[in-house]
Design an enzyme around this catalytic site. Structure first.
Site, PDB file in Angstrom:
ATOM      1  N   ASP A  55       0.828  -1.204   0.000  1.00 56.49           N
ATOM      2  CA  ASP A  55       0.000   0.000   0.000  1.00 56.49           C
ATOM      3  C   ASP A  55       0.864   1.257   0.000  1.00 56.49           C
ATOM      4  O   ASP A  55       0.357   2.369  -0.121  1.00 56.49           O
ATOM      5  CB  ASP A  55      -0.992   0.000   1.170  1.00 56.49           C
ATOM      6  CG  ASP A  55      -0.329  -0.096   2.530  1.00 56.49           C
ATOM      7  OD1 ASP A  55       0.908  -0.107   2.605  1.00 56.49           O
ATOM      8  OD2 ASP A  55      -1.067  -0.172   3.547  1.00 56.49           O
ATOM      9  N   SER A  56       2.190   1.066   0.064  1.00 53.97           N
ATOM     10  CA  SER A  56       3.129   2.167  -0.171  1.00 53.97           C
ATOM     11  C   SER A  56       2.944   2.746  -1.564  1.00 53.97           C
ATOM     12  O   SER A  56       3.402   3.863  -1.850  1.00 53.97           O
ATOM     13  CB  SER A  56       4.569   1.693   0.020  1.00 53.97           C
ATOM     14  OG  SER A  56       4.774   0.457  -0.655  1.00 53.97           O
ATOM     15  N   ASP A  94      -1.011  -6.176  -0.590  1.00 53.17           N
ATOM     16  CA  ASP A  94      -1.453  -5.511   0.630  1.00 53.17           C
ATOM     17  C   ASP A  94      -2.956  -5.286   0.597  1.00 53.17           C
ATOM     18  O   ASP A  94      -3.504  -4.840  -0.428  1.00 53.17           O
ATOM     19  CB  ASP A  94      -0.772  -4.141   0.751  1.00 53.17           C
ATOM     20  CG  ASP A  94       0.190  -4.073   1.920  1.00 53.17           C
ATOM     21  OD1 ASP A  94       0.056  -4.869   2.870  1.00 53.17           O
ATOM     22  OD2 ASP A  94       1.082  -3.210   1.886  1.00 53.17           O
ATOM     23  N   LYS A 124      -1.430  -9.441   2.565  1.00 50.41           N
ATOM     24  CA  LYS A 124      -0.839  -8.953   3.805  1.00 50.41           C
ATOM     25  C   LYS A 124      -1.809  -8.002   4.480  1.00 50.41           C
ATOM     26  O   LYS A 124      -2.462  -7.194   3.806  1.00 50.41           O
ATOM     27  CB  LYS A 124       0.491  -8.234   3.551  1.00 50.41           C
ATOM     28  CG  LYS A 124       1.176  -7.750   4.845  1.00 50.41           C
ATOM     29  CD  LYS A 124       2.552  -7.189   4.584  1.00 50.41           C
ATOM     30  CE  LYS A 124       2.535  -5.794   3.989  1.00 50.41           C
ATOM     31  NZ  LYS A 124       1.962  -4.786   4.932  1.00 50.41           N
ATOM     32  N   GLU A 192       8.136  -4.077  11.470  1.00 47.57           N
ATOM     33  CA  GLU A 192       8.581  -2.773  10.971  1.00 47.57           C
ATOM     34  C   GLU A 192       8.914  -1.830  12.119  1.00 47.57           C
ATOM     35  O   GLU A 192       8.110  -1.634  13.029  1.00 47.57           O
ATOM     36  CB  GLU A 192       7.508  -2.137  10.074  1.00 47.57           C
ATOM     37  CG  GLU A 192       7.926  -0.785   9.527  1.00 47.57           C
ATOM     38  CD  GLU A 192       7.018  -0.255   8.433  1.00 47.57           C
ATOM     39  OE1 GLU A 192       7.292   0.861   7.932  1.00 47.57           O
ATOM     40  OE2 GLU A 192       6.047  -0.954   8.070  1.00 47.57           O
TER      41      GLU A 192
END
Length: 274
Positions: A55-56, A94, A124, A192
């Site tokens: 989703d980045s 994502d 994810k 993360e």
């Protein structure tokens, strides 16, 4: 499948079982983001075993200022492109913010679209024990799930910004979440922006692989956003190592092209049809 996960040759896709086998061997492996067919092909041919359509993409593809606005529809087309552009890598999609949090049924509907319409091999999602029902529902439906703990960008507003997670007593809670996600059926856990010691403790406590990003060297795998490692991202995070200066090279090439067009030096006869 070759005994080596990274760079190994095979006539099939990497599977979650291959990742589990790598964990048993103690093999560390790389994961990269990808958002289009051409870069997916380059990374796939380089031997990267897992590609994440993150989703980045909200920031690096669509220009949003966080991951929150990106939609399922916006990520579906990118995921399909990455699947088409690769032949060996396991492609993980994502689930974007708002597409799974409300209920297991919503999570299943969203994940099913990525599997059916885009051809993703896994999904994810972010969160600890609060998403266990979603993880269990997806796994029961035959959808492999990669979990994500620590700094979960979709919860950045709740965290009060992009800050290291899991310090002090919070580390015990994160470890508990990781074990619960494994029990629910997650095949891997992304960690993360957590302290390196905690990430190593989680890694040794789990039978499934961990994927670090800003979590030190003790995880089973490492992931980066490809634009970060290529030097396209201004002011990248501390955990990013810049392996190339693609921004400078693109600037040089664009200026050379523009200069030759302005001067009439391009195109030459060899670049024209008769």
């Amino acid at each position: 499948m070759s005994s080596s996960l990274y760079g190994g040759a095979s006539g099939r896709r990497v599977t979650v079982r291959d990742l589990a086998s790598a964990k048993e061997r103690g093999e560390k492996w790389p994961m990269l983001t990808a958002y289009d067919a051409m870069t997916a092909r380059v990374f796939d041919e380089a031997g990267i075993p897992v590609l994440l359509v993150g989703d980045s993409a909200a920031m690096v593809v669509y220009g949003y200022d966080s991951t929150l606005p990106v939609t399922v529809d916006e990520l579906l087309s990118l995921t399909a492109a990455v699947v088409r552009g690769s032949s060996r890598a396991l492609v993980v999609a994502d689930l974007p913010f708002g597409s799974y949090q409300s209920s297991p049924a919503q999570a299943l509907e969203s994940a099913a679209r990525f599997m059916k319409e885009a051809g993703a091999h896994a999904v994810k999602l972010e969160g600890g024990r609060r998403v266990l029902p979603q993880v269990e529902a997806l796994v029961a439906a035959g959808i492999p799930v990669m979990a994500h703990l620590g700094l979960t960008p979709q919860s950045v507003n709740a965290f009060g910004g992009y800050r290291v997670q899991g310090r002090g007593q919070d580390g015990d809670e994160l470890l508990s979440d990781a074990k619960a996600l494994q029990q629910a059926g997650a095949f891997a856990v992304v960690l993360e922006c957590v302290p390196a010691e905690l990430a190593e403790r989680v890694t040794t406590s789990l039978a499934v692989p961990t994927v670090g990003i800003g979590a030190g060297a003790g995880t089973d795998a490492q992931v980066l956003v490809w634009q970060d490692l290529m030097g396209l991202t201004p002011n990248p995070a501390k955990f990013v190592r810049k392996y190339s200066d693609l921004a400078a090279e693109m600037d040089r090439a664009v200026r050379a092209f523009a200069s030759e067009v302005s001067s009439g030096a391009f195109p030459t006869p060899e670049h024209a049809y008769s």
